[in-house]
Design an enzyme around this catalytic site. Sequence first.
Site, PDB file in Angstrom:
ATOM      1  CB  SER A 126      -0.888  -0.014   1.249  1.00  0.00           C
ATOM      2  OG  SER A 126      -1.386   1.269   1.524  1.00  0.00           O
ATOM      3  CE1 TYR A 152      -3.652   0.062   4.701  1.00  0.00           C
ATOM      4  CE2 TYR A 152      -4.416  -2.190   5.092  1.00  0.00           C
ATOM      5  CZ  TYR A 152      -4.009  -1.172   4.217  1.00  0.00           C
ATOM      6  OH  TYR A 152      -3.953  -1.407   2.867  1.00  0.00           O
ATOM      7  CE  LYS A 156      -1.881  -4.276   3.284  1.00  0.00           C
ATOM      8  NZ  LYS A 156      -2.114  -5.635   2.743  1.00  0.00           N
ATOM      9  CG  ASN A 201     -13.284   2.808   7.445  1.00  0.00           C
ATOM     10  OD1 ASN A 201     -13.425   3.487   8.453  1.00  0.00           O
ATOM     11  ND2 ASN A 201     -13.347   1.496   7.452  1.00  0.00           N
TER      12      ASN A 201
HETATM   13  C1  WQD Z   1      -9.547   9.600   0.935  1.00  0.00           C
HETATM   14  C2  WQD Z   1      -9.797  11.067   1.201  1.00  0.00           C
HETATM   15  C3  WQD Z   1     -10.354  11.591   3.462  1.00  0.00           C
HETATM   16  C4  WQD Z   1     -14.283   9.703   3.633  1.00  0.00           C
HETATM   17  C5  WQD Z   1      -7.060   4.484   1.580  1.00  0.00           C
HETATM   18  C6  WQD Z   1      -7.286   3.154   2.180  1.00  0.00           C
HETATM   19  C7  WQD Z   1      -6.031   2.449   2.540  1.00  0.00           C
HETATM   20  C8  WQD Z   1      -4.979   2.588   1.449  1.00  0.00           C
HETATM   21  C9  WQD Z   1      -4.807   4.030   1.020  1.00  0.00           C
HETATM   22  C10 WQD Z   1      -4.701   0.643   0.127  1.00  0.00           C
HETATM   23  C11 WQD Z   1      -9.187  11.529   2.518  1.00  0.00           C
HETATM   24  C12 WQD Z   1     -11.511  11.930   2.525  1.00  0.00           C
HETATM   25  C13 WQD Z   1     -13.046  10.126   3.173  1.00  0.00           C
HETATM   26  C14 WQD Z   1     -15.272  10.669   3.958  1.00  0.00           C
HETATM   27  C15 WQD Z   1     -13.765  12.420   3.334  1.00  0.00           C
HETATM   28  N1  WQD Z   1      -5.299   1.811   0.319  1.00  0.00           N
HETATM   29  N2  WQD Z   1     -12.807  11.459   3.034  1.00  0.00           N
HETATM   30  N3  WQD Z   1     -14.985  11.996   3.786  1.00  0.00           N
HETATM   31  O1  WQD Z   1      -7.389   7.527   3.734  1.00  0.00           O
HETATM   32  O2  WQD Z   1      -6.392   7.646   1.413  1.00  0.00           O
HETATM   33  O3  WQD Z   1      -6.723   5.412   2.572  1.00  0.00           O
HETATM   34  O4  WQD Z   1      -6.057   4.481   0.592  1.00  0.00           O
HETATM   35  O5  WQD Z   1      -3.980   0.088   0.852  1.00  0.00           O
HETATM   36  O6  WQD Z   1      -6.395   1.100   2.672  1.00  0.00           O
HETATM   37  O7  WQD Z   1      -8.048   3.324   3.343  1.00  0.00           O
HETATM   38  O8  WQD Z   1      -8.679   6.744   1.686  1.00  0.00           O
HETATM   39  O9  WQD Z   1     -11.007   6.942   0.975  1.00  0.00           O
HETATM   40  O10 WQD Z   1     -10.511   6.906   3.465  1.00  0.00           O
HETATM   41  O11 WQD Z   1      -9.924   8.901   2.125  1.00  0.00           O
HETATM   42  O12 WQD Z   1     -13.524  13.627   3.193  1.00  0.00           O
HETATM   43  O13 WQD Z   1     -16.422  10.355   4.382  1.00  0.00           O
HETATM   44  O14 WQD Z   1     -11.216  11.266   1.326  1.00  0.00           O
HETATM   45  O15 WQD Z   1     -10.214  12.573   4.450  1.00  0.00           O
HETATM   46  O16 WQD Z   1      -8.708  12.844   2.335  1.00  0.00           O
HETATM   47  P1  WQD Z   1      -7.241   6.937   2.389  1.00  0.00           P
HETATM   48  P2  WQD Z   1     -10.115   7.314   2.097  1.00  0.00           P
END
Ligand code: WQD
Length: 341
Positions: A126, A152, A156, A201
């Site tokens: 990741s 998490y 990785k 999430n």
């Molecule tokens: C993206 C953006 C949030 C929800 C993910 C996976 C992790 C890894 C990396 C593979 C952020 C914003 C989100 C919401 C929001 N992938 N957001 N409102 O945190 O980059 O991590 O990618 O391994 O497994 O979790 O992804 O989709 O949670 O957030 O504003 O209701 O969207 O703050 O800026 P993230 P995400």
Amino acid sequence: MSKKVLVTGGAGYIGSHTVVELVKSGYDPVILDDYRNSDPSVLKRITQIIGYEPTHVVCDVCDQNRLEEIFKTYSISGVIHFAAYKAVGESVENPLKYYSNNIAGLVSVLNVLKQNPKVPFVFSSSCTVYGEPMGLKEVDENTAKSIPTSPYGYTKWLGEQIIGDLFISNNRLRMMSLRYFNPIGAHQSALIGELPVGKPNNLLPFITQTAAGIHEKLVIFGKDYPTVDGTCVRDYIHVVDLAEAHVKAIDHLLSLKNGCHEVVNVGTGKGTSVLELVHAFEEENNMKLNYTFGPKRSGDVIEIYANVDYAHSLLGWKATRDINDGVRDAWKWEKSIRNIQ
Ligand code: WQD
């Protein structure tokens, strides 16, 4: 005779899409899953897409004895290891669940691989291993791994370290760690896609569930970051592009005579802000989304996207789908599971 590729976590989001692409490339995938974080009904839908019921075995990836049996029974020619917990927020609340399953599961698979050194191995890593890339926005495989911002991310980070140490102890092994960025979207048939357990999430499932009326509105976490529009930037990659990258990885490792441990970024090479993704969703699906701005989410990286030159030079792979394809397919999938016309 098609080569059998063991896909641990093969009933999951990325796993199921990879199973479909493996079949398209002439492989015979063996799905290994215990459905703790996936739904067995996906097998029927994969069957509808590929035209036959794929081989599937119920197995806890930490059960090494059972894994050894499966290796022998199906004469496995390659392994793609997805089976792991993956919710960043949950890992902060319950770190031992993540360390026990994600690390022990990986070690269990690698122990079996040690007994079958001719079998290539692809690890689901990741971009979280980069942490907050210290002011860099675009990261390549030589960018220093930073301190992950969650247990998490640590599983990785440590997973890649374990694989690297194993390679030092036995350099005949052929292994590859693929660093995913943000997977989005679904298969164009809308038969398989992301099935978040409980409240999602991740951003796009939250958007599609809000559009489906499950949530009253989307809360965008933070609007004054130092980015193009104040919201966080990520590299959103279509899940089918990601699945195709896994097939290329197995193809590559099977073609090698010598051992390796390669680490490869798998993204689009383009950064997209939260607001840009929301607006792409609205335009592509011709609707208005109800959203508001809320406080920043702790642990969020401000901006990160992939340099994907290595994936292209090593594997001959690059993403061919963009965020418009992703938001369109994600909405088509949401409508199919909610029976929305
Ligand atoms: C993206 C953006 C949030 C929800 C993910 C996976 C992790 C890894 C990396 C593979 C952020 C914003 C989100 C919401 C929001 N992938 N957001 N409102 O945190 O980059 O991590 O990618 O391994 O497994 O979790 O992804 O989709 O949670 O957030 O504003 O209701 O969207 O703050 O800026 P993230 P995400």
